[in-house]
Design a protein around this motif. Structure first.
Motif, PDB file in Angstrom:
ATOM      1  N   PRO A 162      52.695  43.588  -7.454  1.00 36.95           N
ATOM      2  CA  PRO A 162      51.081  43.376  -7.637  1.00 36.95           C
ATOM      3  C   PRO A 162      50.991  44.689  -6.942  1.00 36.95           C
ATOM      4  N   ILE A 163      49.384  45.478  -7.505  1.00 33.17           N
ATOM      5  CA  ILE A 163      48.494  46.542  -7.719  1.00 33.17           C
ATOM      6  C   ILE A 163      47.385  46.768  -6.986  1.00 33.17           C
ATOM      7  N   LEU A 164      46.779  47.711  -5.512  1.00 30.83           N
ATOM      8  CA  LEU A 164      45.572  46.510  -5.030  1.00 30.83           C
ATOM      9  C   LEU A 164      44.915  48.134  -5.478  1.00 30.83           C
ATOM     10  N   GLU A 165      43.375  47.675  -4.841  1.00 26.09           N
ATOM     11  CA  GLU A 165      42.548  48.890  -4.962  1.00 26.09           C
ATOM     12  C   GLU A 165      42.855  49.341  -3.450  1.00 26.09           C
ATOM     13  N   LYS A 166      42.880  50.313  -3.264  1.00 23.92           N
ATOM     14  CA  LYS A 166      42.895  51.362  -2.090  1.00 23.92           C
ATOM     15  C   LYS A 166      42.021  50.827  -0.812  1.00 23.92           C
ATOM     16  N   ASP A 167      40.384  51.032  -1.454  1.00 19.93           N
ATOM     17  CA  ASP A 167      39.456  50.633  -0.583  1.00 19.93           C
ATOM     18  C   ASP A 167      39.240  49.174   0.055  1.00 19.93           C
ATOM     19  N   VAL A 260      58.721  45.843   7.192  1.00 20.89           N
ATOM     20  CA  VAL A 260      57.290  46.898   6.732  1.00 20.89           C
ATOM     21  C   VAL A 260      57.256  46.367   5.640  1.00 20.89           C
ATOM     22  N   VAL A 261      55.854  46.682   4.921  1.00 22.52           N
ATOM     23  CA  VAL A 261      55.886  46.114   3.532  1.00 22.52           C
ATOM     24  C   VAL A 261      55.191  47.828   3.261  1.00 22.52           C
ATOM     25  N   GLN A 262      56.138  48.668   2.099  1.00 21.29           N
ATOM     26  CA  GLN A 262      55.372  49.380   2.017  1.00 21.29           C
ATOM     27  C   GLN A 262      54.748  49.650   0.605  1.00 21.29           C
ATOM     28  N   LEU A 263      53.452  50.666   0.767  1.00 19.83           N
ATOM     29  CA  LEU A 263      52.347  50.405  -0.099  1.00 19.83           C
ATOM     30  C   LEU A 263      52.700  52.150  -1.219  1.00 19.83           C
ATOM     31  N   ARG A 264      52.485  51.665  -2.502  1.00 12.67           N
ATOM     32  CA  ARG A 264      53.337  53.758  -2.882  1.00 12.67           C
ATOM     33  C   ARG A 264      52.078  53.298  -3.814  1.00 12.67           C
ATOM     34  N   GLN A 265      51.339  55.037  -3.716  1.00 14.57           N
ATOM     35  CA  GLN A 265      50.112  55.221  -4.443  1.00 14.57           C
ATOM     36  C   GLN A 265      50.656  55.253  -6.478  1.00 14.57           C
ATOM     37  N   ASP A 266      49.625  54.570  -6.962  1.00 14.42           N
ATOM     38  CA  ASP A 266      49.776  53.878  -7.928  1.00 14.42           C
ATOM     39  C   ASP A 266      49.012  54.923  -9.243  1.00 14.42           C
ATOM     40  N   ASP A 267      48.406  55.502  -8.620  1.00 13.97           N
ATOM     41  CA  ASP A 267      47.318  56.198  -9.782  1.00 13.97           C
ATOM     42  C   ASP A 267      46.897  57.871  -9.475  1.00 13.97           C
ATOM     43  N   ALA A 268      47.020  58.524 -10.331  1.00 13.78           N
ATOM     44  CA  ALA A 268      46.906  60.479  -9.969  1.00 13.78           C
ATOM     45  C   ALA A 268      45.445  60.056  -9.181  1.00 13.78           C
ATOM     46  N   ALA A 269      44.349  59.435  -9.463  1.00 11.59           N
ATOM     47  CA  ALA A 269      43.385  59.206  -8.631  1.00 11.59           C
ATOM     48  C   ALA A 269      43.266  59.402  -6.903  1.00 11.59           C
ATOM     49  N   GLY A 270      44.791  58.422  -6.843  1.00  9.76           N
ATOM     50  CA  GLY A 270      44.918  57.933  -5.319  1.00  9.76           C
ATOM     51  C   GLY A 270      44.378  56.609  -5.164  1.00  9.76           C
ATOM     52  N   THR A 271      43.142  55.838  -6.136  1.00 10.13           N
ATOM     53  CA  THR A 271      42.422  54.770  -6.453  1.00 10.13           C
ATOM     54  C   THR A 271      43.501  53.359  -5.697  1.00 10.13           C
ATOM     55  N   LEU A 272      43.835  53.479  -6.122  1.00  9.08           N
ATOM     56  CA  LEU A 272      45.298  52.084  -6.565  1.00  9.08           C
ATOM     57  C   LEU A 272      46.224  52.581  -5.740  1.00  9.08           C
ATOM     58  N   TYR A 273      47.265  51.163  -5.272  1.00  6.81           N
ATOM     59  CA  TYR A 273      48.475  51.095  -4.574  1.00  6.81           C
ATOM     60  C   TYR A 273      49.111  50.439  -4.981  1.00  6.81           C
ATOM     61  N   ASN A 274      50.695  50.085  -5.105  1.00 10.38           N
ATOM     62  CA  ASN A 274      51.347  48.712  -5.354  1.00 10.38           C
ATOM     63  C   ASN A 274      52.504  48.544  -4.616  1.00 10.38           C
ATOM     64  N   ILE A 275      52.653  47.758  -4.334  1.00 10.51           N
ATOM     65  CA  ILE A 275      54.017  46.876  -3.273  1.00 10.51           C
ATOM     66  C   ILE A 275      55.132  47.621  -3.879  1.00 10.51           C
ATOM     67  N   VAL A 276      55.722  47.888  -2.714  1.00  8.93           N
ATOM     68  CA  VAL A 276      56.838  48.836  -3.200  1.00  8.93           C
ATOM     69  C   VAL A 276      58.106  47.742  -2.692  1.00  8.93           C
ATOM     70  N   GLY A 277      58.797  47.014  -4.303  1.00 12.96           N
ATOM     71  CA  GLY A 277      59.693  46.079  -4.322  1.00 12.96           C
ATOM     72  C   GLY A 277      58.938  44.722  -4.608  1.00 12.96           C
ATOM     73  N   PHE A 278      57.877  44.785  -4.891  1.00 15.74           N
ATOM     74  CA  PHE A 278      57.757  42.916  -4.911  1.00 15.74           C
ATOM     75  C   PHE A 278      57.229  42.566  -6.335  1.00 15.74           C
ATOM     76  N   GLN A 279      57.773  43.417  -7.499  1.00 18.35           N
ATOM     77  CA  GLN A 279      57.768  41.908  -8.393  1.00 18.35           C
ATOM     78  C   GLN A 279      57.911  40.568  -8.052  1.00 18.35           C
ATOM     79  N   THR A 280      57.180  39.651  -9.154  1.00 23.79           N
ATOM     80  CA  THR A 280      56.533  38.189  -8.385  1.00 23.79           C
ATOM     81  C   THR A 280      57.272  37.372 -10.175  1.00 23.79           C
ATOM     82  N   HIS A 281      57.080  36.282  -9.500  1.00 20.71           N
ATOM     83  CA  HIS A 281      56.326  35.469 -10.611  1.00 20.71           C
ATOM     84  C   HIS A 281      55.572  34.139 -10.036  1.00 20.71           C
ATOM     85  N   LEU A 282      54.343  34.447  -8.790  1.00 20.44           N
ATOM     86  CA  LEU A 282      54.073  33.855  -8.311  1.00 20.44           C
ATOM     87  C   LEU A 282      53.414  33.517  -9.064  1.00 20.44           C
ATOM     88  N   LYS A 283      52.443  32.270  -8.755  1.00 25.57           N
ATOM     89  CA  LYS A 283      51.155  32.379  -9.399  1.00 25.57           C
ATOM     90  C   LYS A 283      50.154  33.070  -9.007  1.00 25.57           C
TER      91      LYS A 283
END
Ligand code: FAD
Length: 433
Positions: A162-167, A260-283
């Motif tokens: 999943p990718i999250l909004e930093k704000d 610990v759950v780690q969030l990694r910056q996803d875009d150059a602007a730093g507005t989005l973060y992804n959750i490291v290692g959390f690929q998932t197919h949960l609904k």
């Protein structure tokens, strides 16, 4: 005679063909259905919606709503057809899928500049061409694409975290640190006590998943394990995997959290973060509930849910220009899900840009880069400038827009400002197209 080959009459290819045809360019439109079907399509119609009949939110407080409005102003055949075939769906634009596909097919096919060939294309044609063969591109063409892009730059499935909004992350609860303080502090870390971990674990293993389709089962064999499958192998497994706390002592207490759950910056602007290692197919609903149990993510906005599905896409940050031109061949364009945009509307929007730009190149004009302040431009910028190493497809969302000149706290007000700026910008820009 000026002509462009468009391969694939899905959401992107139909839109590209329409944009070309209405600019006076002849189009050779190649669609393999019904001669050859994909594992998800059932009809011979253009722009068949393979799953949901919803083109998602229509309001301007929603990035995909802004995207649709921009496309309306650019005379999109996909959005016009959707508007005409809409069914009641609250704030969303949902359609009667049969009427919608029939309307797109008739409009595009009956344009005097369009010639349709019902055949599978297996090699990339010479001459001006747009490739829009979608997530289920046929095997024959995939082989040619592999040779064109290089093996490492064509992917066959999408296993994304999943990718999250930093704000929307509670920055008071998380801390910035890299494991063992190696390199600069780059990750946002969400620390968990044993109790918090147990609660999270129980929710994760009992959450509902999306069943994989028959043709998607191969994904498992590629060695990419969803987080919920890892969890089901034993309570401690994640503590030695993506949730391992070693080297991540909380600088505020000096203590090592239980997990610990780690969030990694996803875009150059730093507005989005992804959750490291959390690929998932949960609904999706379950995904949100489970992720909101992570400290710091209680109110998180998920801009792109984790998915695991079949998806053919190129490594756009490496091989594509923001004009949707292939870097090594200026008369070759890509459009649709192939480019790493995700979703029906996003695919159609990229087809719209590729169509406009192919027409411009043929007419000896400069291709257009849509401004990043627009939904159309923000996606083109993201897929061509984000980190090529972890490239995963992306939906339209406000996190992709450049920051507003002034910081606005309320989410609704912020989105309204983004929408207003985007539509003001596109209004001026449309004059050039
Ligand atoms: P498509 O619409 O798939 O069009 C590609 C076309 O190219 C097809 O008509 C195909 O027959 C043709 N083609 C393929 N290979 C060749 C070839 N070699 N020669 C000639 N023709 C060829 N997005 C959403 O927004 N909502 C959803 O609910 C949703 N569900 C999805 C479910 C599945 C199973 C999949 C795979 C994807 C889903 N998507 C969804 C993602 C995506 O938005 C759609 O797949 C969308 O249709 C992509 O548009 P496209 O134009 O890139 O590809």
């Amino acid at each position: 005679q000026k002509y462009v080959n468009v391969i694939g009459a899905g959401l992107a290819g139909s839109e590209a063909a329409w944009q070309l045809a209405k600019r006076g360019i002849n189009v050779n439109l190649y669609e393999m259905r019904p001669v050859k079907q994909t594992p998800a399509h059932h009809t011979d119609k253009f722009a068949e919606l393979v799953c949901s009949n919803s083109l998602r939110g229509n309001a301007l407080t929603n990035a995909v709503g802004v995207l649709k409005e921009e496309m309306r102003r650019l005379d999109s055949v996909i959005i016009e057809s959707a508007d005409l075939c809409a069914v009641p769906a609250g704030g969303a634009l949902a359609v009667d899928r049969h009427e919608f596909a029939a309307r797109v097919t008739d409009t595009v096919k009956n344009h005097p500049n369009v010639t349709v060939f019902n055949e599978e294309v297996t090699s990339i044609p010479e001459g001006p061409t747009i490739i829009a063969t979608g997530p289920l591109t046929s095997e024959g063409l995939s082989e040619s694409l592999k040779s064109l892009t290089g093996e490492d730059y064509l992917y066959f499935y999408d296993a994304a975290a999943p990718i999250l909004e930093k704000d929307s992350i509670d920055l008071n609860k998380v801390y910035l640190k890299s494991r063992y303080d190696k390199g600069e502090a780059a990750y946002l870390n969400c620390p968990m006590t044993e109790e918090e971990f147990n609660r999270f674990y129980e929710a994760l293993i009992s959450a509902e998943t999306v069943p994989l389709k028959e043709f998607e089962k191969e994904i498992y064999f590629e060695g990419c394990m969803p987080i919920e499958v890892m969890a089901s192998r034993g309570k401690k497994t994640m503590l030695f995997g993506p949730m391992k706390p070693v080297g991540l002592e909380d600088p505020r207490t000096g203590k090592r959290p239980y997990a610990v759950v780690q969030l990694r910056q996803d875009d150059a602007a730093g507005t989005l973060y992804n959750i490291v290692g959390f690929q998932t197919h949960l609904k999706w609903g379950a995904q949100k509930e489970v992720l909101q149990l992570i400290p710091g993510l209680e109110n998180v906005e998920i801009v792109r849910y984790g998915v695991m599905h079949r998806n053919t896409f190129i490594n756009s940050p490496k091989v594509l220009e923001p004009t949707y031109q292939f870097k090594n061949r200026q008369d070759l364009f890509f459009a649709g899900q192939m480019t790493g945009v995700e979703g029906y509307v996003e695919s159609a929007a990229s087809g719209l840009v590729a169509g406009i730009n192919a027409a411009r190149v043929i007419n000896g004009e400069e291709p257009l880069v849509f401004p990043a302040e627009t939904a159309i431009g923000s996606m083109a910028r993201y897929i061509t400038s984000t980190n090529a190493k972890n490239f995963q497809p992306m939906n339209a969302n406000f996190g992709l827009f450049p920051e507003l000149p002034v910081r606005i706290k309320g989410k609704k007000e912020r989105y309204e400002q983004h929408a207003e700026r985007a539509l003001g910008t596109i209004q001026n820009f449309v004059k050039n197209t």
